[in-house]
Scaffold this active site. Structure first.
Site, short mmCIF file in Angstrom:
data_model
loop_
_atom_site.label_atom_id
_atom_site.label_comp_id
_atom_site.label_asym_id
_atom_site.label_seq_id
_atom_site.Cartn_x
_atom_site.Cartn_y
_atom_site.Cartn_z
N LYS A 1 0.87 -1.19 0.00
CA LYS A 1 0.00 0.00 0.00
C LYS A 1 0.90 1.23 0.00
O LYS A 1 1.51 1.58 1.00
CB LYS A 1 -0.91 0.05 1.23
CG LYS A 1 -1.89 1.21 1.11
CD LYS A 1 -2.34 1.76 2.45
CE LYS A 1 -1.56 2.92 2.96
NZ LYS A 1 -1.54 4.15 2.17
N SER B 1 5.26 7.43 10.43
CA SER B 1 5.41 8.16 11.69
C SER B 1 5.39 7.19 12.89
O SER B 1 4.84 6.09 12.79
CB SER B 1 4.28 9.18 11.83
OG SER B 1 3.04 8.50 11.79
N VAL C 1 1.74 6.14 13.82
CA VAL C 1 1.17 5.04 13.04
C VAL C 1 1.92 3.73 13.35
O VAL C 1 1.33 2.65 13.41
CB VAL C 1 1.18 5.37 11.53
CG1 VAL C 1 0.80 4.16 10.69
CG2 VAL C 1 0.22 6.52 11.24
N GLU D 1 9.93 1.35 10.69
CA GLU D 1 10.95 2.40 10.49
C GLU D 1 10.24 3.73 10.64
O GLU D 1 9.42 4.10 9.79
CB GLU D 1 11.56 2.29 9.08
CG GLU D 1 12.30 1.00 8.81
CD GLU D 1 13.52 0.81 9.67
OE1 GLU D 1 14.04 1.81 10.22
OE2 GLU D 1 13.95 -0.34 9.83
N CYS E 1 13.27 11.48 7.02
CA CYS E 1 13.32 10.96 8.39
C CYS E 1 14.69 11.22 8.99
O CYS E 1 14.83 11.32 10.21
CB CYS E 1 13.00 9.48 8.40
SG CYS E 1 13.96 8.57 7.19
N GLU F 1 9.42 15.92 16.08
CA GLU F 1 9.69 15.86 14.64
C GLU F 1 8.76 16.83 13.90
O GLU F 1 7.54 16.75 14.06
CB GLU F 1 9.46 14.44 14.11
CG GLU F 1 9.86 14.31 12.65
CD GLU F 1 9.61 12.91 12.09
OE1 GLU F 1 8.50 12.38 12.27
OE2 GLU F 1 10.52 12.37 11.44
P1 NAD Z 1 2.33 8.36 8.17
O1 NAD Z 1 2.68 7.60 9.39
O2 NAD Z 1 1.26 9.37 8.24
O3 NAD Z 1 1.92 7.35 7.00
C1 NAD Z 1 2.77 6.29 6.62
C2 NAD Z 1 1.93 5.22 5.93
O4 NAD Z 1 1.08 4.63 6.90
C3 NAD Z 1 1.01 5.76 4.83
O5 NAD Z 1 0.98 4.86 3.75
C4 NAD Z 1 -0.33 5.83 5.53
O6 NAD Z 1 -1.43 5.72 4.65
C5 NAD Z 1 -0.25 4.61 6.43
N1 NAD Z 1 -1.17 4.66 7.57
C6 NAD Z 1 -1.69 5.75 8.18
N2 NAD Z 1 -2.52 5.37 9.18
C7 NAD Z 1 -2.52 4.01 9.21
C8 NAD Z 1 -3.18 3.03 10.01
N3 NAD Z 1 -4.01 3.38 10.99
N4 NAD Z 1 -2.92 1.72 9.77
C9 NAD Z 1 -2.06 1.35 8.79
N5 NAD Z 1 -1.44 2.23 7.97
C10 NAD Z 1 -1.65 3.55 8.19
O7 NAD Z 1 3.71 8.99 7.66
P2 NAD Z 1 3.98 9.90 6.38
O8 NAD Z 1 3.41 11.25 6.67
O9 NAD Z 1 3.58 9.21 5.13
O10 NAD Z 1 5.58 9.96 6.39
C11 NAD Z 1 6.28 10.75 7.28
C12 NAD Z 1 6.80 9.96 8.46
O11 NAD Z 1 7.53 8.84 8.01
C13 NAD Z 1 7.75 10.76 9.31
O12 NAD Z 1 7.48 10.53 10.67
C14 NAD Z 1 9.12 10.19 8.94
O13 NAD Z 1 10.11 10.34 9.92
C15 NAD Z 1 8.79 8.77 8.69
N6 NAD Z 1 9.80 8.13 7.85
C16 NAD Z 1 10.64 7.24 8.44
C17 NAD Z 1 11.66 6.63 7.68
C18 NAD Z 1 12.58 5.63 8.32
O14 NAD Z 1 13.12 4.80 7.60
N7 NAD Z 1 12.79 5.66 9.63
C19 NAD Z 1 11.78 6.94 6.34
C20 NAD Z 1 10.89 7.86 5.77
C21 NAD Z 1 9.89 8.45 6.54
#
Ligand code: NAD
Length: 512
Positions: free
Chosen positions: A191, A245, A248, A266, A300, A401
């Site tokens: 997804k 995040s 999530v 991650e 991130c 963050e």
């Molecule tokens: P997000 O957590 O809002 O969404 C990430 C994914 O999770 C999306 O595909 C979203 O649709 C899905 N999601 C949301 N709610 C969910 C639920 N209840 N159940 C299952 N899936 C769900 O994050 P974002 O805004 O897309 O990305 C930014 C975040 O990602 C930042 O916190 C960043 O630090 C992190 N990030 C981490 C890494 C790493 O490797 N550590 C890399 C890139 C981004």
């Protein structure tokens, strides 16, 4: 590919057209059972609908998991080197399509072209790396404690793997998950983030064109609760990998625990860069700017805290701020632009909210701080590169963050003090130190509580063949990249072959 096209009414003259992408399930392009779609919008110009995707639901997830489960029965028996050859071919295809895919990515998520080319390149690098792994997948062969007995451990695929990705590295992160998973013999349902599905579809198209059979990779577009949650809950999904995040991550981790799924998380970061008095200051300024404002701060691993020793604090701040003021913000398709927009309205609001918080808690705003919404910026989510100085490490802007182009500069006494400040945080993804003193460099490598540490480079710039991930609230101990991903997407089986023709009881029948 997928799709029908429809005219995009928002663009004058009716062009370009927006493609309508269906879900990719069992090698077929299928509409969502919901009958609904959503738009993938260009954040630099929200009048442009880059593409249209299915707003999927649980029924679509169930169909995709069924397809992946059926495909697993055959795919796990394809020799790993053959599986890897398909991944290698996908790398070659991506090289040919690199420029087109980079442009698609800039349009759907806003980062500048040189960075989106890098994102596609990362998928190419990951493909070459994982293709090589197909001829390794090493396991230990060890002597048995009993005579005439053979002992080894082999890696086995897990089964159907679910993957949920964020929008900031839309092709690279999908590749980090899909490529090791399929080389190891798993099948997948992915997804992609709702803001950037196109780049994942482009990657999966390359893998399909390279010969990956139907059902091995299935893509279901849509939103977290409607697609991500049922995917995580599904009993036939044996492993789930989320990048996103920490909020999530907590939800996904808890759901996965109920059915003992393997679960790789991650998550977020709040990454410190330390600049000591003996540093090459010009290099540190240049690195800090790239780390803080590259990808509009939406990494991130972004450098969001810069800890500067008092002897060079003023000079560093002056040079850094002068350079930050000159950063050219705009549409990433313009090669001269250095920083694109925030990815969406929500992220823009978050950036502006934290700028207000910083001002209210007494940090000194020295440049930026505003939304850009006039002239060429009118239809995009643009915000100025923003620098706060004299920040107290306990302030919210130094602890939480933001995921935007907002950096906090914090004065510190020296290495020990800097490491204490760096570590006093919820997250533990990346860190960096600028110094010319090798002793200090190695002490920092030992003491910084992060999964990645850079010396004389900013906090960004991971390479695909090393472990990627972090400590504390950044994850749950797994790593992507390199051998860490192979570890996640395989399960160990210990194998004992007794050729003694007698019953030999381990720990009991001890040979003299
Ligand atoms: P997000 O957590 O809002 O969404 C990430 C994914 O999770 C999306 O595909 C979203 O649709 C899905 N999601 C949301 N709610 C969910 C639920 N209840 N159940 C299952 N899936 C769900 O994050 P974002 O805004 O897309 O990305 C930014 C975040 O990602 C930042 O916190 C960043 O630090 C992190 N990030 C981490 C890494 C790493 O490797 N550590 C890399 C890139 C981004």
């Amino acid at each position: 590919m997928a799709t029908d096209t429809i005219t995009n009414p928002a663009i004058s003259g009716g062009t370009p057209k927006s493609k309508v992408f269906k879900n990719f399930i069992d090698g077929e392009w299928v509409e969502s059972a919901s009958g609904k779609t959503f738009e993938d919008i260009n954040p630099a110009d929200t009048r442009e609908v880059v593409a249209i995707f299915q707003e999927s639901n649980k029924e679509d997830v169930d169909a995709a998991v069924d397809a992946a489960k059926r495909a697993f029965a055959k795919w796990r028996l394809v020799p790993a080197p053959r599986r890897a050859e398909m991944v290698f071919r996908a790398a070659e295809i991506l090289i040919e399509r690199k420029e087109d895919h980079a442009r698609d990515m800039t349009r759907e998520m806003g980062k500048v072209l040189k960075e989106t080319r890098g994102d596609v390149q990362e998928a190419i690098d990951a493909a070459y790396y994982n293709a090589g792994e197909g001829r390794r997948l090493f396991g230990p062969t060890v002597p048995s404690e009993l005579p005439n007995k053979f002992a080894m451990a082999v890696r086995q695929p897990i089964g159907v793997c679910g993957m949920i990705t964020p929008w900031n590295f839309p092709m690279a992160i999908s590749s980090w998950k899909l490529l090791p998973a399929i080389v190891c013999g798993n099948t997948c349902v992915i997804k992609p983030a709702q803001d950037t599905p196109l780049s994942t579809f482009n990657l999966v198209q390359a893998l399909t064109d390279a010969g990956v059979p139907r059902g091995v990779i299935n893509v279901v577009a849509g939103f977290g609760p409607e697609v991500g949650t049922p995917l995580t809950e599904h009993r036939d999904v044996r492993a789930i990998s989320l990048t996103g995040s920490s909020a999530v991550g907590r939800i996904v981790g808890q759901i996965a625990a109920k059915s003992f799924k393997h679960c790789s998380l991650e998550l977020g970061g709040k990454n410190p860069m330390i600049v000591l008095d003996d540093a090459n200051l010009e290099l540190a300024v240049e690195g800090g700017l790239w780390g803080a404002f590259g990808t509009t701060g939406q990494r991130c691993t972004a450098t969001s805290r810069i800890l500067v020793q008092k002897g060079v604090y003023r000079k560093f701040v002056d040079d850094f701020v002068a350079r930050a003021k000159k950063i050219k913000v705009g549409n990433g398709l313009d090669e001269s632009v250095e920083m694109g927009p925030a990815v969406n309205q929500r992220q823009l609001d978050t950036d502006l909210k934290y700028i207000e918080i910083g001002k209210n808690e007494g940090a000194k705003l020295v440049t930026g701080g505003n939304r850009l919404d006039k002239g060429d910026y009118k239809h995009g989510f643009f915000v100025e590169p923003t620098v706060f100085i004299d920040v107290d490490p306990k302030m919210q802007i130094a602890q939480e963050e933001i995921f935007g182009p907002v950096v906090s500069i914090i004065p510190c006494e020296g290495l020990e003090d800097a490491i204490a400040i760096a570590n006093n945080i919820e997250y533990g993804l990346s860190s960096s130190l600028y110094t010319r003193d090798v002793n200090k460099a190695f002490a920092a490598v030992r003491d910084l509580e992060t999964g990645i540490t850079y010396i004389n480079a900013p906090t960004i710039g991971a390479e695909v063949h090393l472990p990627f991930g972090g400590t504390k609230a950044t994850g749950n101990g797994h790593r992507e990249g390199g051998i860490g991903a192979i570890d996640f997407y395989t399960e160990w089986k210990a194998v004992y072959v007794d050729y003694s023709d007698t019953l030999q009881r381990a720990q009991i029948d001890r040979p003299e």
